[in-house]
Design an enzyme around this catalytic site. Structure first.
Site, PDB file in Angstrom:
ATOM      1  N   LEU A   1       0.865  -1.179   0.000  1.00 43.16           N
ATOM      2  CA  LEU A   1       0.000   0.000   0.000  1.00 43.16           C
ATOM      3  C   LEU A   1       0.901   1.228   0.000  1.00 43.16           C
ATOM      4  O   LEU A   1       1.978   1.209   0.600  1.00 43.16           O
ATOM      5  CB  LEU A   1      -0.898   0.041   1.246  1.00 43.16           C
ATOM      6  CG  LEU A   1      -1.990  -1.021   1.402  1.00 43.16           C
ATOM      7  CD1 LEU A   1      -2.690  -0.837   2.744  1.00 43.16           C
ATOM      8  CD2 LEU A   1      -2.995  -0.947   0.268  1.00 43.16           C
ATOM      9  N   ASP A   2       0.468   2.301  -0.667  1.00 36.74           N
ATOM     10  CA  ASP A   2       1.221   3.546  -0.606  1.00 36.74           C
ATOM     11  C   ASP A   2       1.357   3.987   0.846  1.00 36.74           C
ATOM     12  O   ASP A   2       0.501   3.679   1.690  1.00 36.74           O
ATOM     13  CB  ASP A   2       0.504   4.656  -1.391  1.00 36.74           C
ATOM     14  CG  ASP A   2       0.522   4.414  -2.892  1.00 36.74           C
ATOM     15  OD1 ASP A   2       1.313   3.571  -3.352  1.00 36.74           O
ATOM     16  OD2 ASP A   2      -0.263   5.081  -3.598  1.00 36.74           O
ATOM     17  N   ARG A   3       2.387   4.753   1.121  1.00 40.77           N
ATOM     18  CA  ARG A   3       2.633   5.221   2.488  1.00 40.77           C
ATOM     19  C   ARG A   3       1.419   5.950   3.070  1.00 40.77           C
ATOM     20  O   ARG A   3       1.055   5.751   4.237  1.00 40.77           O
ATOM     21  CB  ARG A   3       3.851   6.159   2.496  1.00 40.77           C
ATOM     22  CG  ARG A   3       4.215   6.689   3.866  1.00 40.77           C
ATOM     23  CD  ARG A   3       5.410   7.619   3.795  1.00 40.77           C
ATOM     24  NE  ARG A   3       5.778   8.099   5.112  1.00 40.77           N
ATOM     25  CZ  ARG A   3       6.776   8.949   5.340  1.00 40.77           C
ATOM     26  NH1 ARG A   3       7.508   9.385   4.326  1.00 40.77           N
ATOM     27  NH2 ARG A   3       7.042   9.343   6.563  1.00 40.77           N
TER      28      ARG A   3
ATOM     29  N   THR B   1      -1.731   5.682   2.125  1.00 36.82           N
ATOM     30  CA  THR B   1      -2.967   4.903   2.065  1.00 36.82           C
ATOM     31  C   THR B   1      -3.068   4.035   3.304  1.00 36.82           C
ATOM     32  O   THR B   1      -2.098   3.415   3.728  1.00 36.82           O
ATOM     33  CB  THR B   1      -2.972   4.002   0.801  1.00 36.82           C
ATOM     34  OG1 THR B   1      -2.827   4.829  -0.352  1.00 36.82           O
ATOM     35  CG2 THR B   1      -4.272   3.219   0.704  1.00 36.82           C
TER      36      THR B   1
END
Length: 316
Positions: A143-145, A147
């Protein structure tokens, strides 16, 4: 692996549980405290050998492979303590499910899934810090940082293989809530747009729609309409970097709090009501358990900031 002695040559025989893992990821997992740059340098120079042969970082380990590790000098500063122990221990409260094969975590926004790009540690390093006896902990996906939401971690190599196969076969159902600008059209149920990843000189990753990019598909449905915004449920069919964020921007409806793919006016209005993070949350994850073959679904609640943001909007 806890008895590794960095001061002398070591030999490690690979068991079936590690089969299929890339050698660079294996080394990163066992050489805790050794900088990644040093690990890749050892591989590049041929100082790490498998079955007496030089290998590349992407080499996939086989059962009974014999790895030779050279003596490695690590300063005391590098040997530990680079993970914030208190922050790592706080992750325990975000665990939605844990068994002998996997962990499902409701990852908080602002925490990367792994170290790198100027970050000393991420979720996986933090979990290894608070679980020193765990023989195997690996990310199943990312997951993106910024998100938040459902993140899957494997506790066995066999579980990782099974879950990766499910991801390749697109039988893992990942669903995200995104608050986007404007009125999302009811008829827009799919965004098909190829994505090309670029890395700037600063190291920042930027993704854009391009015919030269990789095929990318995200499906959408409307969850709730608000004045000036729409809460959509996004279901990525492919798993490209920043896919949902770029597809929303491409569709003309940027995600609230997205400073990279942004709508400045919408971002400003969201800040006025207290939103200080990206409004993208992996709220549901469905997969087949790698051991029991049971179909499992997990739901991660919105954090207080996202819930408060929605409470400040007028439904239409």
């Amino acid at each position: 692996m806890s008895d590794l002695n960095f001061s002398s040559v070591q030999f490690i025989e690979i068991d079936a549980e590690r089969e299929g893992q890339r050698v660079d990821n294996f080394l990163i997992s066992i050489l805790k405290g050794v900088p990644k740059s040093m690990i890749y340098r050892l591989l590049r120079k041929g100082e790490v050998r498998v079955n007496k042969k030089r290998i590349k970082p992407e080499y996939k380990l086989q059962a009974s492979d014999l790895i030779r590790l050279p003596p490695i000098r690590v300063s005391e500063k590098d040997e530990g303590g680079y993970v914030n122990t208190q922050r790592a221990q706080e992750l325990e409260q975000f665990i939605l499910h844990e068994d002998n094969h996997l962990i499902v975590l409701n990852k908080p926004s602002g925490m990367a899934v792994h170290g790198g790009s100027g970050l000393s540690y991420g979720v996986i390093e933090a979990l290894r810090k608070v679980r020193p006896d765990a023989k195997f902990l690996e990310l199943v996906h990312r997951l993106d940082r910024d998100t938040s939401g459902c993140l899957l971690i494997a506790k066995r190599r066999s579980a990782l293989r099974s879950l990766h196969e499910q991801l390749r076969n697109k039988t893992v159902d990942k669903r995200y809530f995104a608050l986007v600008s404007g009125t999302w059209p009811k008829a827009r149920r799919v965004v098909n747009a190829p994505l090309l990843k670029n890395t700037l000189k600063s190291g920042e990753r930027v993704v854009r729609v391009s015919d030269e990019g990789k095929p990318s598909e995200t499906r959408y449905q409307i969850s709730q309409r608000y004045e000036g915004a729409t809460l959509v449920e996004a279901m990525p069919i492919t798993g490209r970097t920043h896919q949902i964020r770029v597809h929303c921007q491409y569709a003309g409806h940027c995600i609230a709090g997205d400073s990279k793919y942004r709508d400045p006016d919408f971002e400003a209005s969201m800040k006025e009501i207290g939103l200080k993070r990206l409004f993208l949350h992996a709220h549901q994850l469905t997969f087949t358990h790698p051991n029991s073959n049971e179909k499992m679904t997990f739901n991660a609640a919105l954090d207080k900031q996202l819930s408060y943001t929605l409470s400040q909007l007028k439904r239409v």
